[in-house]
Write a protein that holds these residues in place. Structure first.
Motif, PDB file in Angstrom:
ATOM      1  N   GLY A   1       0.800  -1.325  -0.126  1.00 20.09           N
ATOM      2  CA  GLY A   1       0.229   0.090   0.035  1.00 20.09           C
ATOM      3  C   GLY A   1       0.769   1.163   0.090  1.00 20.09           C
ATOM      4  O   GLY A   1       2.150   1.323  -0.006  1.00 20.09           O
ATOM      5  N   PHE A   2       0.078   2.401   0.073  1.00 22.00           N
ATOM      6  CA  PHE A   2       0.875   3.555  -0.200  1.00 22.00           C
ATOM      7  C   PHE A   2       1.525   3.971   1.034  1.00 22.00           C
ATOM      8  O   PHE A   2       2.711   4.548   0.739  1.00 22.00           O
ATOM      9  N   ARG A   3       1.202   3.913   2.184  1.00 22.91           N
ATOM     10  CA  ARG A   3       1.858   4.187   3.273  1.00 22.91           C
ATOM     11  C   ARG A   3       3.319   3.557   3.086  1.00 22.91           C
ATOM     12  O   ARG A   3       4.162   4.203   3.642  1.00 22.91           O
ATOM     13  N   MET A   4       3.294   2.264   3.244  1.00 18.60           N
ATOM     14  CA  MET A   4       4.444   1.511   3.132  1.00 18.60           C
ATOM     15  C   MET A   4       5.355   2.017   1.945  1.00 18.60           C
ATOM     16  O   MET A   4       6.677   1.995   1.898  1.00 18.60           O
ATOM     17  N   SER A   5       4.941   2.412   0.777  1.00 15.54           N
ATOM     18  CA  SER A   5       5.492   2.709  -0.414  1.00 15.54           C
ATOM     19  C   SER A   5       6.238   4.156  -0.021  1.00 15.54           C
ATOM     20  O   SER A   5       7.377   4.393  -0.390  1.00 15.54           O
ATOM     21  N   VAL A   6       5.763   5.066   0.665  1.00 14.30           N
ATOM     22  CA  VAL A   6       6.471   6.307   1.190  1.00 14.30           C
ATOM     23  C   VAL A   6       7.635   5.781   2.119  1.00 14.30           C
ATOM     24  O   VAL A   6       8.718   6.401   1.933  1.00 14.30           O
ATOM     25  N   VAL A   7       7.422   4.832   3.135  1.00 15.43           N
ATOM     26  CA  VAL A   7       8.444   4.328   3.836  1.00 15.43           C
ATOM     27  C   VAL A   7       9.448   3.752   2.925  1.00 15.43           C
ATOM     28  O   VAL A   7      10.657   4.241   3.048  1.00 15.43           O
TER      29      VAL A   7
END
Length: 207
Positions: free
Chosen positions: A31-37
């Protein structure tokens, strides 16, 4: 700041590489949150190379065959390990579902650490920045260090922003992929093959 630097840096950042592949894969699987991480971790992973280039330490990798080969094969091994984990749906590329806050924290730490190592274990980056950054420091500049730090900061910001965009696009189609087992299986194979390919590319790299 020269237009040439922005254009050159942008081309370099958007070009597909290990960090971009990992960020996209993370967006698809977690998901997006982990892609930012992942984007943040990949950005952190280039800090040692930029620091080495500024300090001139990258020249050691250029002149020492043993140092370069040792660093290079560590990177190759790690990429192959990521490919193996991806095929087995383990590690940082595992499909993530809803979990506890503690599990999400562990997941974020794992994604960050993997992303940092992906870029850190690539000796070509140090030598690239050693050749790249000085080109945009005008001859006769009285204080070159602040200029180099400024260029490095801009490059890192561009890297983070572009990788976040990659991750956002990947996360946007995530639900369409993880709900289809056959597509998901091919996705894992594709990313595993990409890591193997990037590992092979690094294996044949020379100083």
């Amino acid at each position: 700041m020269s237009v040439e630097f922005f254009i050159t840096a942008f081309i370099i950042v958007v070009s597909p590489g290990t960090g971009a592949v990992y960020t996209v894969g993370t967006g698809l699987t977690r998901g997006f949150r982990m892609s930012v991480v992942a984007a943040f971790g990949c950005t952190l992973g280039i800090v040692p190379h930029l620091a080495a280039a500024i300090a001139g330490l990258a020249a050691i990798l250029h002149t020492s065959a043993l140092a370069f080969e040792s660093f290079k094969w560590a990177g190759v091994g790690y990429l192959l390990f990521l490919a193996w984990q991806t095929l087995r749906e383990k590690g940082a590329m595992k499909i993530e579902t809803e979990g506890t806050s503690q599990a999400r924290d562990r997941s974020a730490a794992e994604v960050t650490w993997t992303a940092v190592l992906i870029n850190f274990l690539n000796p070509k980056l140090s030598m690239f920045f050693l050749a790249f950054l000085p080109q945009f420091v005008p001859a006769g500049t009285p204080h070159t260090l602040p200029r180099m730090l400024e260029l490095s900061a801009i490059f890192m910001i561009m890297t983070f922003v572009v990788f976040v965009i990659y991750g956002a696009f990947a996360a946007a189609v995530r639900d369409h992929i993880i709900s289809r087992p056959k597509v998901l299986a091919w996705m894992r194979r594709t990313f595993a093959a990409a890591f193997v390919g990037l590992g092979c590319q690094l294996a044949v790299a020379s100083r």
